[in-house]
Design an enzyme around this catalytic site. Structure first.
Site, PDB file in Angstrom:
ATOM      1  N   GLY A  28     119.655   7.009 -76.530  1.00  0.00           N
ATOM      2  CA  GLY A  28     118.418   6.971 -77.324  1.00  0.00           C
ATOM      3  C   GLY A  28     118.694   7.563 -78.688  1.00  0.00           C
ATOM      4  O   GLY A  28     117.816   8.179 -79.306  1.00  0.00           O
ATOM      5  N   ASP A 168     109.951  25.051 -74.909  1.00  0.00           N
ATOM      6  CA  ASP A 168     108.834  25.920 -74.514  1.00  0.00           C
ATOM      7  C   ASP A 168     109.161  27.379 -74.845  1.00  0.00           C
ATOM      8  O   ASP A 168     108.319  28.125 -75.349  1.00  0.00           O
ATOM      9  CB  ASP A 168     108.533  25.739 -73.018  1.00  0.00           C
ATOM     10  N   HIS A 195     107.265  21.182 -67.465  1.00  0.00           N
ATOM     11  CA  HIS A 195     107.086  20.876 -68.887  1.00  0.00           C
ATOM     12  C   HIS A 195     105.850  19.993 -69.081  1.00  0.00           C
ATOM     13  O   HIS A 195     105.946  18.810 -69.410  1.00  0.00           O
ATOM     14  CB  HIS A 195     108.354  20.207 -69.432  1.00  0.00           C
TER      15      HIS A 195
HETATM   16  C1  LMR Z   1     107.075  18.443 -76.572  1.00  0.00           C
HETATM   17  O1  LMR Z   1     106.783  19.379 -75.841  1.00  0.00           O
HETATM   18  O2  LMR Z   1     106.952  18.486 -77.804  1.00  0.00           O
HETATM   19  C2  LMR Z   1     107.665  17.201 -75.953  1.00  0.00           C
HETATM   20  O3  LMR Z   1     107.519  17.249 -74.581  1.00  0.00           O
HETATM   21  C3  LMR Z   1     107.082  15.933 -76.497  1.00  0.00           C
HETATM   22  C4  LMR Z   1     105.608  15.763 -76.226  1.00  0.00           C
HETATM   23  O4  LMR Z   1     105.173  14.589 -76.152  1.00  0.00           O
HETATM   24  O5  LMR Z   1     104.866  16.736 -76.117  1.00  0.00           O
END
Ligand code: LMR
Length: 332
Positions: A28, A168, A195
């Site tokens: 990607g 995070d 996440h």
């Molecule tokens: C983020 O935390 O920025 C990524 O997981 C992308 C998103 O779409 O939030």
């Protein structure tokens, strides 16, 4: 040599060692996230070969990157050449697939991105079964279980798959740094769980060095970390690309340091895990080493507030995990 001005980009022990032996593949690589990730990895001197794969434009991105005066050699591969891009890879970073648009959750991306992860992992299992695989593509909570199941079906090792949750922690460090008027570079806030907004558990009580935050601030900051991805989506009209690329490059750097045999390399990630009752995948700090995970460092001691969000997170995570496992089993 990386010009010394650029070295300031590489805190958190981005290595300047002369060891330069590893191949990293970015899948990607021509997208909004893949390109800055390729750029940051091109600055990493532990990488000998940086292979960039995407359906379109990856060879062009590789030529562009190749003019940067740093040691990694870059090569780009198009649609039909995934196997070539993966061959010999020590680390595969998956940034492929769709990101969010305003109003979407990460889980809304499942349908589009699940097939992609399945296809990539089938190839990884055949071509580079020993590679450490980092999944940045969302929804991480469900795609990591898919990747692990596909590896298992193909005699691979699910312990080599990492859902990238580094952003995070980066965000929590930044927000605490802003609040405490300290450099975020000197702060570490572990973020465990998963996440997505309902599964992230920032552990402000375990911040090092200790920062005193009152209950109200902790509550506000917890919400901010949990919704930080959406904060970017709203502000930009699309998912984060730069901060997530930084986080993925930081994680790759830590994997490389572990592979190289450096001691005490600790980084959190969402992995197959038995540290929390009721869920088979969970993000926790990990001690990294020559085989990837040397030791899962667990969740540590949680306070009452953290236990409360953990209980909610576990319920939500279980659903995300079941969805991924079911998909992988039904698409056998
Ligand atoms: C983020 O935390 O920025 C990524 O997981 C992308 C998103 O779409 O939030």
């Amino acid at each position: 040599m990386i010009p010394s001005g650029l070295l300031c980009l590489f805190r958190r022990n981005f290595s300047v060692s002369l060891k330069n032996n590893y191949k990293v593949a970015v899948l990607g690589a021509s997208g909004g996230l893949g390109q800055p990730l390729a750029l940051l990895l091109k600055l990493n001197r532990m990488i000998k070969q940086l292979d960039l794969y995407d359906l379109v434009k990856a060879p062009g991105v590789a030529v562009d990157c190749s003019h940067i005066e740093t040691p990694p050699k870059c090569k780009g591969y198009g649609k039909k050449d995934l196997k070539k891009a993966l061959k010999g890879a020590h680390i595969v970073m998956i940034a492929a697939g769709l990101g969010r648009k305003p109003g979407m959750t990460r889980d809304d991306l499942f349908k589009k991105n699940a097939d992609l992860i399945k296809e990539i992992m089938e190839k990884c299992a055949k071509v580079c079964p020993k590679a450490l695989v980092g999944i940045i593509t969302n929804p991480v909570n469900s795609l990591v279980p898919i990747a692990c199941e596909i590896l298992k079906q193909n005699c691979g090792d699910p312990k080599r798959v990492f859902g990238i949750t580094t952003l995070d922690t980066c965000r929590a460090n930044t927000f605490v740094g802003e609040y405490a008027k300290k450099s975020p570079l000197d702060i570490n806030v572990p973020v465990i769980g998963g996440h997505s907004a309902d599964t992230m558990i920032p552990l402000f009580s375990q911040t090092t060095p200790k920062v005193d935050l009152c209950g109200e601030v902790v509550q506000k900051m917890t919400k901010r970390v949990q919704n930080a991805g959406t904060e970017v989506v709203k502000a930009k009209g699309s998912s984060s690309t730069l901060s997530i690329a930084y986080a993925a490059a930081r994680f790759t750097n830590s994997l490389l340091r572990g592979l190289k045999g450096e001691k005490n390399v600790i980084e959190s990630a969402y992995v197959k895990s038995d540290v929390v009752c009721g869920v088979s995948y969970f993000a926790t700090p990990l001690l990294l080493g020559k085989n990837g995970i040397e030791k899962n460092l667990g969740v540590g001691k949680l306070n009452k507030f953290e236990k409360k969000i953990m209980a909610k997170a576990v319920k939500a995570l279980k659903k995300n995990i079941d969805k991924g496992v079911k998909f992988a089993k039904s698409s056998k």
